[in-house]
Design a protein around this motif. Sequence first.
Motif, PDB file in Angstrom:
ATOM      1  N   ARG A   1     -28.736 -43.171  11.952  1.00 12.29           N
ATOM      2  CA  ARG A   1     -29.147 -42.031  11.127  1.00 12.29           C
ATOM      3  C   ARG A   1     -28.214 -40.843  11.362  1.00 12.29           C
ATOM      4  O   ARG A   1     -27.813 -40.155  10.426  1.00 12.29           O
ATOM      5  N   THR A   2     -27.844 -40.608  12.604  1.00 12.48           N
ATOM      6  CA  THR A   2     -26.910 -39.534  12.933  1.00 12.48           C
ATOM      7  C   THR A   2     -25.549 -39.787  12.295  1.00 12.48           C
ATOM      8  O   THR A   2     -24.923 -38.872  11.752  1.00 12.48           O
ATOM      9  N   GLN A   3     -25.082 -41.025  12.347  1.00 12.74           N
ATOM     10  CA  GLN A   3     -23.809 -41.384  11.723  1.00 12.74           C
ATOM     11  C   GLN A   3     -23.859 -41.137  10.212  1.00 12.74           C
ATOM     12  O   GLN A   3     -22.898 -40.645   9.624  1.00 12.74           O
ATOM     13  N   ALA A   4     -24.977 -41.477   9.578  1.00 13.02           N
ATOM     14  CA  ALA A   4     -25.111 -41.284   8.134  1.00 13.02           C
ATOM     15  C   ALA A   4     -25.043 -39.796   7.772  1.00 13.02           C
ATOM     16  O   ALA A   4     -24.382 -39.415   6.803  1.00 13.02           O
ATOM     17  N   VAL A   5     -25.702 -38.954   8.551  1.00 17.51           N
ATOM     18  CA  VAL A   5     -25.650 -37.514   8.290  1.00 17.51           C
ATOM     19  C   VAL A   5     -24.220 -37.006   8.455  1.00 17.51           C
ATOM     20  O   VAL A   5     -23.720 -36.237   7.625  1.00 17.51           O
ATOM     21  N   MET A   6     -23.547 -37.442   9.495  1.00 17.93           N
ATOM     22  CA  MET A   6     -22.163 -37.012   9.720  1.00 17.93           C
ATOM     23  C   MET A   6     -21.249 -37.478   8.592  1.00 17.93           C
ATOM     24  O   MET A   6     -20.332 -36.753   8.188  1.00 17.93           O
ATOM     25  N   LEU A   7     -21.506 -38.656   8.044  1.00 19.74           N
ATOM     26  CA  LEU A   7     -20.689 -39.156   6.940  1.00 19.74           C
ATOM     27  C   LEU A   7     -20.925 -38.360   5.650  1.00 19.74           C
ATOM     28  O   LEU A   7     -19.993 -38.165   4.873  1.00 19.74           O
ATOM     29  N   THR A   8     -22.138 -37.895   5.421  1.00 16.98           N
ATOM     30  CA  THR A   8     -22.360 -37.044   4.247  1.00 16.98           C
ATOM     31  C   THR A   8     -21.645 -35.705   4.419  1.00 16.98           C
ATOM     32  O   THR A   8     -21.054 -35.191   3.472  1.00 16.98           O
TER      33      THR A   8
ATOM     34  N   LYS B   1     -12.350 -43.814  -0.922  1.00 13.87           N
ATOM     35  CA  LYS B   1     -12.087 -45.117  -0.292  1.00 13.87           C
ATOM     36  C   LYS B   1     -12.236 -45.026   1.225  1.00 13.87           C
ATOM     37  O   LYS B   1     -12.899 -45.875   1.843  1.00 13.87           O
ATOM     38  N   HIS B   2     -11.664 -44.003   1.832  1.00 15.37           N
ATOM     39  CA  HIS B   2     -11.781 -43.852   3.286  1.00 15.37           C
ATOM     40  C   HIS B   2     -13.235 -43.618   3.688  1.00 15.37           C
ATOM     41  O   HIS B   2     -13.705 -44.141   4.711  1.00 15.37           O
ATOM     42  N   TRP B   3     -13.963 -42.846   2.906  1.00 12.33           N
ATOM     43  CA  TRP B   3     -15.367 -42.571   3.184  1.00 12.33           C
ATOM     44  C   TRP B   3     -16.200 -43.851   3.119  1.00 12.33           C
ATOM     45  O   TRP B   3     -17.034 -44.114   3.994  1.00 12.33           O
ATOM     46  N   THR B   4     -15.966 -44.670   2.107  1.00 12.37           N
ATOM     47  CA  THR B   4     -16.697 -45.930   1.971  1.00 12.37           C
ATOM     48  C   THR B   4     -16.367 -46.885   3.111  1.00 12.37           C
ATOM     49  O   THR B   4     -17.246 -47.567   3.638  1.00 12.37           O
ATOM     50  N   GLU B   5     -15.099 -46.929   3.516  1.00 15.52           N
ATOM     51  CA  GLU B   5     -14.721 -47.748   4.668  1.00 15.52           C
ATOM     52  C   GLU B   5     -15.421 -47.257   5.937  1.00 15.52           C
ATOM     53  O   GLU B   5     -15.866 -48.065   6.763  1.00 15.52           O
ATOM     54  N   SER B   6     -15.543 -45.949   6.084  1.00 19.96           N
ATOM     55  CA  SER B   6     -16.232 -45.382   7.250  1.00 19.96           C
ATOM     56  C   SER B   6     -17.714 -45.735   7.247  1.00 19.96           C
ATOM     57  O   SER B   6     -18.297 -46.004   8.297  1.00 19.96           O
TER      58      SER B   6
ATOM     59  N   LYS C   1     -18.997 -48.456   5.946  1.00 21.64           N
ATOM     60  CA  LYS C   1     -19.063 -49.873   6.324  1.00 21.64           C
ATOM     61  C   LYS C   1     -18.861 -50.050   7.831  1.00 21.64           C
ATOM     62  O   LYS C   1     -19.565 -50.831   8.471  1.00 21.64           O
ATOM     63  N   ASN C   2     -17.905 -49.329   8.400  1.00 20.12           N
ATOM     64  CA  ASN C   2     -17.592 -49.487   9.817  1.00 20.12           C
ATOM     65  C   ASN C   2     -18.675 -48.917  10.729  1.00 20.12           C
ATOM     66  O   ASN C   2     -18.895 -49.428  11.825  1.00 20.12           O
ATOM     67  N   ASN C   3     -19.340 -47.856  10.300  1.00 19.78           N
ATOM     68  CA  ASN C   3     -20.304 -47.195  11.169  1.00 19.78           C
ATOM     69  C   ASN C   3     -21.748 -47.616  10.947  1.00 19.78           C
ATOM     70  O   ASN C   3     -22.559 -47.525  11.861  1.00 19.78           O
ATOM     71  N   LEU C   4     -22.081 -48.057   9.753  1.00 19.79           N
ATOM     72  CA  LEU C   4     -23.485 -48.351   9.450  1.00 19.79           C
ATOM     73  C   LEU C   4     -23.759 -49.795   9.088  1.00 19.79           C
ATOM     74  O   LEU C   4     -24.919 -50.180   8.957  1.00 19.79           O
ATOM     75  N   GLY C   5     -22.765 -50.561   8.888  1.00 20.01           N
ATOM     76  CA  GLY C   5     -23.004 -51.935   8.465  1.00 20.01           C
ATOM     77  C   GLY C   5     -21.861 -52.832   8.871  1.00 20.01           C
ATOM     78  O   GLY C   5     -21.023 -52.496   9.687  1.00 20.01           O
ATOM     79  N   ILE C   6     -21.839 -53.950   8.274  1.00 18.74           N
ATOM     80  CA  ILE C   6     -20.768 -54.916   8.470  1.00 18.74           C
ATOM     81  C   ILE C   6     -19.832 -54.753   7.289  1.00 18.74           C
ATOM     82  O   ILE C   6     -20.273 -54.456   6.176  1.00 18.74           O
ATOM     83  N   SER C   7     -18.554 -54.945   7.492  1.00 19.99           N
ATOM     84  CA  SER C   7     -17.593 -54.694   6.411  1.00 19.99           C
ATOM     85  C   SER C   7     -17.884 -55.543   5.176  1.00 19.99           C
ATOM     86  O   SER C   7     -17.572 -55.147   4.064  1.00 19.99           O
ATOM     87  N   SER C   8     -18.490 -56.702   5.342  1.00 16.53           N
ATOM     88  CA  SER C   8     -18.819 -57.534   4.180  1.00 16.53           C
ATOM     89  C   SER C   8     -20.242 -57.292   3.676  1.00 16.53           C
ATOM     90  O   SER C   8     -20.675 -57.931   2.731  1.00 16.53           O
ATOM     91  N   ASP C   9     -20.949 -56.364   4.285  1.00 16.29           N
ATOM     92  CA  ASP C   9     -22.336 -56.069   3.922  1.00 16.29           C
ATOM     93  C   ASP C   9     -22.390 -55.310   2.602  1.00 16.29           C
ATOM     94  O   ASP C   9     -21.653 -54.360   2.384  1.00 16.29           O
ATOM     95  N   SER C  10     -23.281 -55.712   1.722  1.00 18.09           N
ATOM     96  CA  SER C  10     -23.384 -55.039   0.419  1.00 18.09           C
ATOM     97  C   SER C  10     -24.495 -53.993   0.400  1.00 18.09           C
ATOM     98  O   SER C  10     -24.742 -53.383  -0.634  1.00 18.09           O
ATOM     99  N   THR C  11     -25.172 -53.768   1.516  1.00 16.58           N
ATOM    100  CA  THR C  11     -26.268 -52.796   1.541  1.00 16.58           C
ATOM    101  C   THR C  11     -25.833 -51.429   2.049  1.00 16.58           C
ATOM    102  O   THR C  11     -26.588 -50.475   1.931  1.00 16.58           O
ATOM    103  N   SER C  12     -24.661 -51.317   2.621  1.00 15.93           N
ATOM    104  CA  SER C  12     -24.155 -50.028   3.093  1.00 15.93           C
ATOM    105  C   SER C  12     -23.282 -49.424   2.001  1.00 15.93           C
ATOM    106  O   SER C  12     -22.184 -49.907   1.740  1.00 15.93           O
ATOM    107  N   CYS C  13     -23.789 -48.367   1.366  1.00 15.94           N
ATOM    108  CA  CYS C  13     -23.110 -47.794   0.207  1.00 15.94           C
ATOM    109  C   CYS C  13     -23.134 -46.270   0.272  1.00 15.94           C
ATOM    110  O   CYS C  13     -23.869 -45.686   1.053  1.00 15.94           O
ATOM    111  N   GLY C  14     -22.350 -45.667  -0.585  1.00 19.18           N
ATOM    112  CA  GLY C  14     -22.331 -44.219  -0.718  1.00 19.18           C
ATOM    113  C   GLY C  14     -22.352 -43.827  -2.173  1.00 19.18           C
ATOM    114  O   GLY C  14     -21.855 -44.556  -3.032  1.00 19.18           O
ATOM    115  N   ALA C  15     -22.951 -42.676  -2.458  1.00 13.47           N
ATOM    116  CA  ALA C  15     -23.035 -42.184  -3.831  1.00 13.47           C
ATOM    117  C   ALA C  15     -22.768 -40.683  -3.832  1.00 13.47           C
ATOM    118  O   ALA C  15     -23.200 -39.970  -2.931  1.00 13.47           O
TER     119      ALA C  15
END
Length: 168
Positions: A55-62, A113-118, A120-134
């Motif tokens: 959750r902390t990682q998600a806030v930092m990514l926003t 692109k860098h944000w989406t990669e971040s 994936k790397n911090n909240l999910g698996i790189s092949s995971d389709s549930t970790s997304c950003g909008a």
Amino acid sequence: MSTYSKKLLYISRHKEAGATLLEILIAVLILSFGTLGMAALQARALKGNASSFQRTQAVMLTYYMMDAMRVDKDSAKSLNYNTGTLNANGTINGSICNPASISGTALSDVNKKHWTESIKNNLGISSDSTSCGAIYCDSNGNCRVQVIWDDTRSGGLGAQTIETRSRL
């Protein structure tokens, strides 16, 4: 001392001589339950800690994306960062789940692109389709950034969304 007194003394000494096997087994059983309870408590605390970290990682990514859009304010106000449209209920229609889907070379595309990669790397698996950003911004600079991920791997409640709103 009478014979009867000697027998009573002998019997009372034997009764107080030590613990029986049954008493020892009960004590070990109680100790085992206590130890198992502490281990379960420790496991639950570790899962809660991992969920809190995500959750902390998600806030930092926003915040990261908001700061990137503040640097490129004109492009954000020109709606180049938007990944979709805003629904009537306040959620963003359209999210980025695959960094490879962003192919542009403009600063907004590189940032997304860098944000989406971040994500994936911090909240999910790189092949995971549930970790997304909008992302959604209007022409006045009112922006919303959402990070969506699945928290069940960390013992959480499932699909989670963190949203940050700010004016650039």
